[in-house]
Design a protein around this motif. Structure first.
Motif, PDB file in Angstrom:
ATOM      1  N   LEU A 198       1.109  -8.871   0.722  1.00 13.98           N
ATOM      2  CA  LEU A 198       0.828 -10.071  -0.322  1.00 13.98           C
ATOM      3  C   LEU A 198       2.142 -10.348  -1.436  1.00 13.98           C
ATOM      4  O   LEU A 198       1.616 -11.174  -1.441  1.00 13.98           O
ATOM      5  CB  LEU A 198      -0.476  -9.482  -1.593  1.00 13.98           C
ATOM      6  N   VAL A 199       2.681  -9.683  -1.369  1.00 19.31           N
ATOM      7  CA  VAL A 199       3.781 -10.140  -2.525  1.00 19.31           C
ATOM      8  C   VAL A 199       5.243 -10.356  -1.576  1.00 19.31           C
ATOM      9  O   VAL A 199       5.414 -11.891  -1.736  1.00 19.31           O
ATOM     10  CB  VAL A 199       3.742  -9.001  -3.966  1.00 19.31           C
ATOM     11  N   GLY A 200       5.617  -9.856  -0.886  1.00 17.78           N
ATOM     12  CA  GLY A 200       6.992  -9.969  -0.193  1.00 17.78           C
ATOM     13  C   GLY A 200       6.485 -11.222   0.451  1.00 17.78           C
ATOM     14  O   GLY A 200       7.919 -11.844   0.868  1.00 17.78           O
ATOM     15  N   VAL A 201       5.922 -11.298   1.196  1.00 21.52           N
ATOM     16  CA  VAL A 201       5.877 -11.936   2.346  1.00 21.52           C
ATOM     17  C   VAL A 201       5.474 -13.292   2.044  1.00 21.52           C
ATOM     18  O   VAL A 201       5.741 -14.597   2.205  1.00 21.52           O
ATOM     19  CB  VAL A 201       4.529 -12.018   3.192  1.00 21.52           C
ATOM     20  N   ASN A 202       4.829 -13.828   0.960  1.00 21.44           N
ATOM     21  CA  ASN A 202       4.637 -14.931   0.265  1.00 21.44           C
ATOM     22  C   ASN A 202       5.805 -15.568  -1.063  1.00 21.44           C
ATOM     23  O   ASN A 202       5.813 -16.169  -0.290  1.00 21.44           O
ATOM     24  CB  ASN A 202       3.370 -14.793  -0.732  1.00 21.44           C
ATOM     25  N   LEU A 203       6.131 -14.675  -1.168  1.00 22.86           N
ATOM     26  CA  LEU A 203       7.861 -14.974  -2.301  1.00 22.86           C
ATOM     27  C   LEU A 203       9.123 -15.059  -1.416  1.00 22.86           C
ATOM     28  O   LEU A 203       9.757 -15.761  -1.994  1.00 22.86           O
ATOM     29  CB  LEU A 203       6.959 -13.576  -3.298  1.00 22.86           C
ATOM     30  N   VAL A 204       9.587 -13.900  -0.418  1.00 21.10           N
ATOM     31  CA  VAL A 204      10.901 -13.888  -0.337  1.00 21.10           C
ATOM     32  C   VAL A 204      10.490 -13.975   1.285  1.00 21.10           C
ATOM     33  O   VAL A 204      11.710 -14.892   1.437  1.00 21.10           O
ATOM     34  CB  VAL A 204      10.290 -12.103  -0.191  1.00 21.10           C
ATOM     35  N   ILE A 205       9.561 -13.837   2.491  1.00 20.70           N
ATOM     36  CA  ILE A 205       9.597 -14.355   3.755  1.00 20.70           C
ATOM     37  C   ILE A 205       9.058 -15.693   3.538  1.00 20.70           C
ATOM     38  O   ILE A 205       7.869 -16.330   3.184  1.00 20.70           O
ATOM     39  CB  ILE A 205       8.875 -13.571   4.397  1.00 20.70           C
ATOM     40  N   ALA A 206       9.801 -16.993   4.425  1.00 17.70           N
ATOM     41  CA  ALA A 206       9.056 -18.734   4.218  1.00 17.70           C
ATOM     42  C   ALA A 206       8.552 -18.599   5.348  1.00 17.70           C
ATOM     43  O   ALA A 206       9.073 -17.762   6.467  1.00 17.70           O
ATOM     44  CB  ALA A 206      10.107 -19.277   4.865  1.00 17.70           C
ATOM     45  N   GLY A 207       7.271 -19.019   4.863  1.00 19.56           N
ATOM     46  CA  GLY A 207       6.261 -19.573   6.043  1.00 19.56           C
ATOM     47  C   GLY A 207       5.023 -19.836   6.682  1.00 19.56           C
ATOM     48  O   GLY A 207       4.837 -21.007   4.951  1.00 19.56           O
TER      49      GLY A 207
END
Length: 419
Positions: free
Chosen positions: A403-412
Motif C-alpha cells: 500500500l505505502v512502499g509501492v505507491n510512494l517509493v517505487i514508480a509505476g
C-alpha cells in the motif's frame, strides 16, 4: 448545504470517537488497577463503552465516505488520502464483524490504534477532491479498490490478534537464546509501529511550524538514439533536508538546530519520483520514532512488550489465534477477488492488458501467495501457535509495503495514488 464541508466534519468526529474508543479499550486492558470492582466487571464495562464509541465513530466515518462521494461526484478512493481513509473505515468494519462473532472486547485495544495511525497517515496527503484521470473513471475500479481494501482490512484485524497473541505467550523471564530471540522480535514489532507514529509526529510538527525547503533538481534523460534531454524541476521538502535530491541545488533552506545544509545527496541509482525527499522522510521517521520509543521505554522502565504482557495474561492465547485465523480466512477470498481478479478486469479496460508486471501488481501477487502459504501451512502442516502468529504479522507488513512502499517509493502505473 456544502457536502464536502459536512463530510470533513464527519471525518473529524469519527477520528475523535476512535481515539476515545481506544482510551476506553486501554482502560479495559489495564484491568482493575483504577477500579475497586472485579476485573471482569471492569473490563466488560469499559470494553462495551469502547465498542459503542467505535461503532458510532464508524457510522460517522461512513457518513464522511458517502457525503464526500456525493459532494465530489465520484467514489472517494482515487488518491492516497481517500484510499487510506477508506481502508481505516474498512478495518473498523472488519473489527466490528469479528467482535460480533467472538465478543472479544480487548481486541479493540490493538485494532483501534491501527485505524488511528492509518487515518492520521491519510491526513498527511492533500484532502482536496481531485478530478479523475481516464484510467480511474470506470466502475470496475470501484469494485476492485473497495473489495481489495476490505480484504486487507480483515488481514489487519488478523494482525492485531496475532500481535496480542505474541505478546501474551512470550515468556519475558527466559534468559536462554530462544527466549531472548522471541522477546527481541516481539519488541521489534512494536518498535516498527512506533516508527510509523514517529513519522506522523515529525510531519505534523514541522508542518505546524511552517517548515519548508526547496531544491532545483536537474534530471537528464538519454533516449535510445543517444539524444540527451534535460529537465529542471523544483522539489519541496516539508522536513529538514538531511538528504538532498540527486544532482540538485539549494533554492531555499531554513536552518534547523544547526543543520544549515543537507548532510549528503541521495544516491544516483535512486531515480524514482522525489526519491531524495522520500529517503529523507524515512530517515526522519526512524529518528523521531526512535526518540519516541526511547521516551516510552524510559517511562515504562522495561521493554514495552514486557510492560503490556501482564495485562493480557487473562486472555486465552488459543482464542486469539482462532480470531486471527478466521479474520484472515474471511479476508483472503475477498482480497483475491478485489486485488487480482477484479484488478485484471480493470487493467484490461484501462490499459488493454490483464497483466503487465507493474510493481503494484507484483506486490499484490506476493501478498496473495504469502497468505496462500499461511493458510496452507496452518491447515495442512499444522503450523499453529507462535509460528502462525508470526506469519500473520509478517503478512500484514507485506500488505503495508504494497500500500505505502509501492505507491510512494517505487514508480509505476499506480503512482497516481501518491499524488
Amino acid at each position: 448545504m456544502n457536502w464536502l464541508d459536512f463530510s470533513s466534519n464527519s471525518f473529524i468526529v469519527a477520528f475523535y470517537l476512535y481515539c476515545a474508543s481506544f482510551i476506553s479499550f486501554a482502560i479495559a486492558v489495564a484491568g482493575k488497577r483504577w477500579s475497586n470492582r472485579k476485573a471482569e466487571d471492569h473490563t466488560s464495562r469499559w470494553g462495551k463503552i469502547g465498542f459503542g464509541l467505535a461503532a458510532i465513530g464508524w457510522l460517522a466515518h461512513l457518513t464522511f465516505f458517502f457525503t464526500r462521494w456525493y459532494g465530489g461526484g465520484h467514489i472517494p478512493t482515487s488518491n492516497m488520502y481517500e484510499f487510506m481513509t477508506f481502508l481505516g473505515m474498512a478495518i473498523m468494519f472488519a473489527f466490528i464483524i469479528v467482535h460480533l462473532i467472538y465478543r472479544n472486547m480487548l481486541l479493540g485495544a490493538f485494532a483501534l490504534p491501527l485505524v488511528i495511525i492509518i487515518i492520521a497517515y491519510a491526513s498527511v496527503f492533500p484532502s482536496e477532491v481531485q478530478p479523475l484521470i481516464p484510467a480511474l473513471n470506470n466502475y470496475w475500479l470501484k469494485i476492485h479498490v473497495t473489495t481489495a481494501a476490505t480484504g486487507e482490512a480483515f488481514f489487519a484485524v488478523g494482525f492485531a490478534a496475532a500481535l496480542m497473541q505474541l505478546i501474551r505467550v512470550v515468556d519475558f523471564s527466559r534468559k536462554d537464546k530462544v527466549g531472548k530471540r522471541a522477546q527481541f522480535w516481539t519488541e521489534f514489532s512494536l518498535y516498527v509501529i512506533i516508527v510509523l507514529i514517529g513519522f506522523l509526529v515529525a510531519v505534523f510538527a514541522f508542518r505546524g511550524a511552517g517548515y519548508e525547503a526547496t531544491f532545483s533538481q536537474e534530471k537528464v534523460t538519454i533516449a535510445d538514439d543517444g539524444t540527451a534531454t534535460s529537465e529542471v524541476k523544483e522539489v519541496k521538502y516539508g522536513l529538514p533536508p538531511i538528504v538532498a535530491p540527486y544532482n540538485s541545488d539549494i533554492v531555499e533552506f531554513q536552518s534547523f538546530i544547526g543543520l544549515d545544509k543537507p548532510l549528503f545527496d541521495a544516491p544516483s541509482w535512486m531515480n524514482g519520483v522525489n526519491a531524495g525527499r522520500k529517503l529523507n522522510t524515512i530517515i526522519w521517521s526512524v529518528i523521531s520514532g526512535s526518540l519516541l520509543y526511547g521516551l516510552l521505554r524510559l517511562l515504562a522502565r522495561k521493554p514495552l512488550a514486557a510492560a503490556i504482557h501482564p495485562h493480557l495474561t487473562d486472555i486465552d492465547a488459543e482464542d486469539l489465534e482462532e480470531i486471527s485465523y478466521r479474520a484472515i480466512a474471511i479476508g483472503f477470498p475477498v482480497f483475491t477477488l478485489g486485488a487480482l481478479i477484479f484488478a485484471m478486469i480493470w487493467a484490461q479496460i484501462a490499459w488493454s492488458r490483464f497483466w503487465g508486471w507493474d510493481p503494484k501488481e507484483v506486490w499484490a501477487l506476493v501478498t496473495f501467495l504469502f497468505y496462500s502459504a499461511y493458510l496452507h501451512l496452518r491447515l495442512s502442516r499444522g503450523w499453529q501457535g507462535t509460528r502462525s502468529a508470526w506469519l500473520a504479522v509478517i503478512g500484514f507488513l507485506v500488505v503495508m509495503f504494497t500500500l505505502v512502499g509501492v505507491n510512494l517509493v517505487i514508480a509505476g502505473l499506480h503512482s497516481y495514488a501518491g499524488v
